[in-house]
Design an enzyme around this catalytic site. Structure first.
Site, short mmCIF file in Angstrom:
data_model
loop_
_atom_site.label_atom_id
_atom_site.label_comp_id
_atom_site.label_asym_id
_atom_site.label_seq_id
_atom_site.Cartn_x
_atom_site.Cartn_y
_atom_site.Cartn_z
N HIS A 47 0.82 -1.22 0.00
CA HIS A 47 0.00 0.00 0.00
C HIS A 47 0.85 1.26 0.00
O HIS A 47 0.36 2.34 -0.32
CB HIS A 47 -0.97 0.00 1.19
CG HIS A 47 -0.36 0.27 2.51
ND1 HIS A 47 0.19 -0.71 3.30
CD2 HIS A 47 -0.21 1.43 3.21
CE1 HIS A 47 0.65 -0.17 4.42
NE2 HIS A 47 0.43 1.12 4.39
N ASP A 78 0.00 -7.41 1.12
CA ASP A 78 0.51 -6.07 1.42
C ASP A 78 2.04 -6.06 1.53
O ASP A 78 2.60 -5.56 2.51
CB ASP A 78 -0.12 -5.51 2.69
CG ASP A 78 -0.10 -3.98 2.71
OD1 ASP A 78 0.60 -3.38 1.88
OD2 ASP A 78 -0.78 -3.39 3.59
N SER A 156 4.36 2.29 8.07
CA SER A 156 3.94 1.21 7.19
C SER A 156 5.08 0.79 6.27
O SER A 156 5.75 1.63 5.66
CB SER A 156 2.74 1.64 6.35
OG SER A 156 1.61 1.80 7.15
#
Length: 475
Positions: A47, A78, A156
């Site tokens: 992402h 992901d 992230s």
């Protein structure tokens, strides 16, 4: 030190506009984290780089940014792998190494570049849960590790490490309703992802393609003749998926599942009536955990209860496919213009055009297809009339936007590719019927001529997306 291998990832992205699918949204920029692994490559989150048009990475020890390119991505899990063009990028950097699946209450550290700071950040915590979770990026249910450490925006894609500094996960999301609780992609999924790239295989996580029903009700178990056995009832099987297709030379009865079969075990893992297995003899979670370790083309052994007999079924794992796709990252939307009507295939990306709470705002009919739709040979995508670009040829039809196309000339289209082929071959009167019962009629040649004028008025350079044209075989 692990932080010397941690990088900040800078991404310029440009997503498609599903309200006007012939164009993209304005460019946007964002940052995430990543970690240098063997070969000087950078492991990060999918992402972080989804729909990216330009990527750069920056080491913790240097202000210089290096141009990077995407080597492989698994939107399902992901995960993404980047390669830096400058060979001097990783000079002197000791690449991070992978650890294993951590134990409950094992101490961990989250390392990355959360938004709001220029220096690497390290937060500590412990592993609180290891089980299958819903991945926000892909909406897949896969194994994840929950930690009670802060995972903020910018973290992230960064590594989560154990006491020895080994990477035991990649940070990918935080829980909205809890403080300082985050989740990471565990090593089994990372290892599968990297192995798939090295072997030139698909990085998609396969799916079984079945809808299931728990068997916690005693009366239902008796009706299926299970006795003391436990498992899950097969409620539906999606067409074109792992459990619905027999390979060349295979016996379909031994390589496919059927409605009212009971799935007793996956790869020797007995399934409880609530759908859970004992994963690696350490964690109780749903059987989806097994799929995260497998690749497209692998064989999977299933124990099945069918008509009061236990049989063994071996399937070939295929891509995860649903009637309404969960995501379309890095892919141009499928759309078609005819008589000023914009047809699209329903997708979760299209539903998101209703805003943050699209699940409350989008039409109930579309939400039902997204939640409970089953792929069949007759219907492998839901075609919608997403928009009417006003013109004399379609006057009076504009009230039927966002309705499902249920028939063209009395036949339901299999998907948008099927509709496009039908319209390309159409002559004379063409009649569409929508889910509300509306009839929309065009003369085919008149609609094509009018469509050129309408597209010119609204700035469309073609009558279909490039990806749709490729699927049809039209230049």
């Amino acid at each position: 030190m692990i932080q010397s291998a941690v990088v900040r990832v800078f991404a310029t992205t440009q997503s498609f506009d599903y309200e006007q699918p012939w164009q993209r949204m304005p460019p946007a920029t964002g940052t995430g984290s990543g970690v240098v692994i063997r070969g000087g490559r950078v492991l990060t989150g999918a992402h972080v780089v989804a729909d990216a048009t330009f990527l750069q990475v920056q080491l913790e020890s240097s202000p210089e940014r290096f141009v990077a390119r995407l080597v492989g991505v698994s939107h399902d899990a992901d995960l993404a792998l980047l390669e830096v063009e400058d060979e001097a990028f990783a000079d002197g950097i000791e690449p991070a190494v992978l650890g294993g699946l951590p134990d409950l209450q094992e101490p961990i550290r989250v390392v990355g570049f959360p938004v709001g700071g220029e220096e690497v950040s390290i937060t500590g915590g412990v592993v609180s849960r290891v089980e299958v979770q819903r991945y926000a990026h892909s909406q897949r249910s896969l194994l994840a590790v929950t930690v009670d450490a802060a995972i903020n925006s910018g973290n992230s894609g960064g590594p989560v490490v154990d006491r020895e500094g080994r990477v035991v996960g990649i940070a990918f999301q935080s829980l909205e309703d809890a403080e300082n609780i985050g989740e990471m992609v565990p090593v089994p999924l990372i290892e599968r992802f990297l192995a798939a790239i090295d072997a030139g295989r698909s990085t998609e996580v396969p799916g079984l393609g079945i809808s299931i029903q728990s068997l916690e009700n005693p009366a239902l178990r008796r009706a299926l003749g299970l006795g003391s056995k436990s498992g899950l009832r097969v409620q539906a099987v999606d067409h074109g998926t792992s459990c619905s297709i027999a390979g060349p030379g295979d016996d379909a009865a031994q390589t496919c599942l059927m409605v009212d079969d009971v799935l007793l075990a996956v790869e020797g893992h007995p399934i409880a009536n609530n759908g859970t297995i004992r994963y690696r003899d350490r964690f109780r979670t749903t059987f989806d955990a097994v799929l995260g370790e497998r690749s497209i083309g692998d064989r999977l052994q299933l124990d099945v209860w069918r008509r009061n007999e236990q049989i063994s079924v071996e399937i070939e794992l295929r891509p995860y496919r649903t009637l309404v796709p969960s995501y379309g990252f890095d892919l141009e939307p499928l759309w078609l213009s005819f008589g000023g009507v914009i047809f699209q295939e329903l997708s979760r990306d299209y539903l998101r055009t209703w805003g943050d709470r699209w699940w409350d705002r989008a039409p109930n009919e579309l939400l039902h297809h997204e939640e409970a739709g089953i792929r069949t040979p007759e219907r492998q995508g839901v075609v919608i009339l997403s928009q009417f670009l006003a013109g004399a040829v379609n006057v009076g039809y504009a009230d039927f936007e966002d309705e499902v196309l249920v028939a063209i000339d009395g036949r339901m289209p299999v998907d948008l590719v099927d509709l496009a082929r039908s319209l390309d071959a159409a002559s004379g009167a063409v009649e569409f019927k929508t889910s509300s019962g509306a009839r929309i009629v065009f003369d085919a040649d008149e609609a094509r001529r009018a469509d050129e004028e309408i597209r010119d008025r609204y700035g469309l350079t073609k009558d279909r997306s490039g990806r749709l044209a490729e699927l049809i075989g039209v230049s």
